[in-house]
Design an enzyme around this catalytic site. Structure first.
Site, mmCIF file in Angstrom:
data_model
loop_
_atom_site.group_PDB
_atom_site.id
_atom_site.type_symbol
_atom_site.label_atom_id
_atom_site.label_comp_id
_atom_site.label_asym_id
_atom_site.label_seq_id
_atom_site.Cartn_x
_atom_site.Cartn_y
_atom_site.Cartn_z
ATOM 1 N N ASP A 33 37.073 44.420 30.642
ATOM 2 C CA ASP A 33 35.644 44.397 30.320
ATOM 3 C C ASP A 33 34.826 45.410 31.120
ATOM 4 O OD1 ASP A 33 36.053 43.001 32.686
ATOM 5 O OD2 ASP A 33 35.252 41.107 31.945
ATOM 6 N N ASP A 85 41.510 33.965 43.798
ATOM 7 C CA ASP A 85 42.438 34.081 42.678
ATOM 8 C C ASP A 85 43.039 35.478 42.648
ATOM 9 O OD1 ASP A 85 41.869 31.459 41.711
ATOM 10 O OD2 ASP A 85 39.992 32.240 40.881
ATOM 11 N N ASP A 142 45.402 37.985 40.227
ATOM 12 C CA ASP A 142 46.002 38.213 38.923
ATOM 13 C C ASP A 142 46.906 39.441 38.977
ATOM 14 O OD1 ASP A 142 44.487 36.097 38.033
ATOM 15 O OD2 ASP A 142 42.897 37.360 37.201
#
Length: 449
Positions: free
Chosen positions: A142, A63, A65
């Site tokens: 995070d 993935d 992003d």
């Protein structure tokens, strides 16, 4: 309230291309298209998060992003193949066939009234659509390892919070005050365990310390979200390390409450050995690119809870078949309070459990019905796993291994059911086997003599 970005020290460090291993060769061509198009449209655009982190440690991310100063509406204007999603976090998805490049606008920490942010009284972030600059965005992420930004402008990596050094040291560190960040989103505790397991990182001591005390906050998370997090944790090739991380950081009793209680009560540790062996097999299947089933996974994870409930019902004198059905339903319903297990997985899970009671039975009709059951193979594989908890299943395993190839020969060679045990709660923590029913010999009519 989320941390104020001004309270979190930032110091931009730019790592030039000749000092890091990230190459465009390892980046999806579609992600590169998005990065270049955004730049051509006059916007800042960076590859960010897990893809940069994984490429730094030699991984192969699936993935990709992108973070940008363009708003979701501006992204949509640039890409005809774009759709806007999300309420909690407004995002743009640029769709290239099966691949989706997720594009997020830089988010700010402080709400100046121009955006859309909602925070629960306990500090949990319900919605966050307040936009800012890249520095604001970095401190909103995070973990430091996920706050690294790769740019196609000069192929450098921008680091605002020390993430590059933490990745080099294989350390997972929360950005900001750990307790506040966990209260903001309790699922971060699971993410910490999952990422540490996946990357073979260590959770930094200050980031790990609040987890046991805050673990009950998982009850506030959406059960559907916890289900998805479990799939990521246990079906991505690092299931054993993830389970051990849950135990180590005191999260297991909050995520799988009845399993946690059953394992704590199982003095021999046999049920835990079975779970670890099953998760090890799952990791091997993922590594071999073989299919893995969420139904089988949860049958494994909730088996200790099912056994404990079944033993309690047997102790109350409930008829065996009824006790098995009740135990399966009760275990499933209780777990649904925490994890939203869909029926397409919970029903096969229960079938795997209930089929275990058929394995000691050798009558030909029963054998043929069991072999024809659509869940037979999964149930048989589960029976093999149960040998990790009790060698008493060896005869059943041998019989059904042979029965799959030649049922008539297996029945002739092993005519009797497995012997019963009188102990309602054996040391291995499993319920007792069904009683072997002896066939009574019919007496002929009395003859006069």
């Amino acid at each position: 309230m989320p941390n104020d970005s001004h309270a979190i020290p930032t110091n931009l460090r730019v790592i030039p291309r000749d000092q890091h291993p990230v190459s465009r060769k390892g980046i999806s061509q579609n992600a590169l298209r998005v990065l270049y198009r955004l730049r051509e449209g006059g916007h800042q655009a960076f590859l960010v998060g897990g893809a940069v982190r994984d490429l730094l440690v030699g991984g192969h991310p699936k993935d990709f992003d992108v973070a940008t100063d363009a708003t979701p509406e501006q992204v949509k204007h640039l890409f005809r193949n774009c759709r806007l999603i999300g309420r909690r976090f407004r995002l743009a998805h640029v769709v290239f066939g099966r691949e989706i490049i997720e594009v997020a606008t830089f988010r700010a920490n402080v709400d100046d009234g121009s955006g859309d942010r909602q925070v629960h009284d306990g500090g949990r972030l319900l919605r966050d659509n307040v936009y800012g600059n890249i520095q604001d965005d970095a401190v909103r992420r995070d973990f430091t390892a996920n706050a690294l930004y790769y740019t196609v402008e000069d192929f450098s990596i921008h680091d605002y919070v020390g993430g590059y050094e933490d990745v080099q040291n294989r350390l997972l560190r929360l950005i900001g005050d750990p307790e506040a960040r966990y209260r903001e989103d309790p699922v971060r505790m699971l993410r910490a365990v999952r990422l540490a397991a996946k990357l073979d990182f260590r959770i930094e001591a200050g980031s790990a310390a609040p987890i046991p005390e805050l673990a009950p906050l998982l009850a506030e998370a959406a059960p559907a979200r916890l289900f998805e997090e479990c799939l990521k944790m246990f079906l991505s090739g690092h299931a054993v390390a993830s389970f051990e991380g849950l135990e180590r950081h005191g999260l297991l009793p909050s995520l799988l409450p009845e399993t946690g209680a059953a394992l704590a009560a199982n003095r021999s540790g046999a049920l835990r050995r079975m779970i670890i062996e099953g998760l090890r097999n799952t990791d091997e299947r993922v590594a071999a690119e073989e299919p893995v089933s969420p139904a089988f996974l949860f049958a494994l994870l909730l088996w200790p809870a099912y056994c404990r409930t079944l033993i309690a019902l047997q102790g109350e004198g409930v008829h065996a078949a009824e006790a098995q059905r009740r135990a399966a339903d009760r275990t499933t319903v209780h777990q649904l309070d925490t994890i939203a297990l869909p029926r397409r997985f919970s029903l096969p899970m229960q079938e795997i459990w209930l089929l275990q009671t058929r394995f000691p039975l050798r009558q030909r009709k029963r054998v043929m019905r069991t072999l024809a059951h659509p869940r037979f193979r999964a149930a048989y594989d589960f029976l093999v796993l149960r040998q990790s908890a009790s060698e008493g299943h060896a005869e059943d395993v041998a019989f059904w291994r042979e029965a799959q190839d030649d049922p008539d020969h297996a029945i002739a060679a092993h005519p009797d059911a497995a012997p019963d045990t009188s102990d309602p709660a054996p040391e291995d923590g499993e319920p007792s086997s069904p009683r072997k029913r002896r066939r009574r010999r019919r007496r002929g009519p009395a003859t006069a003599g």
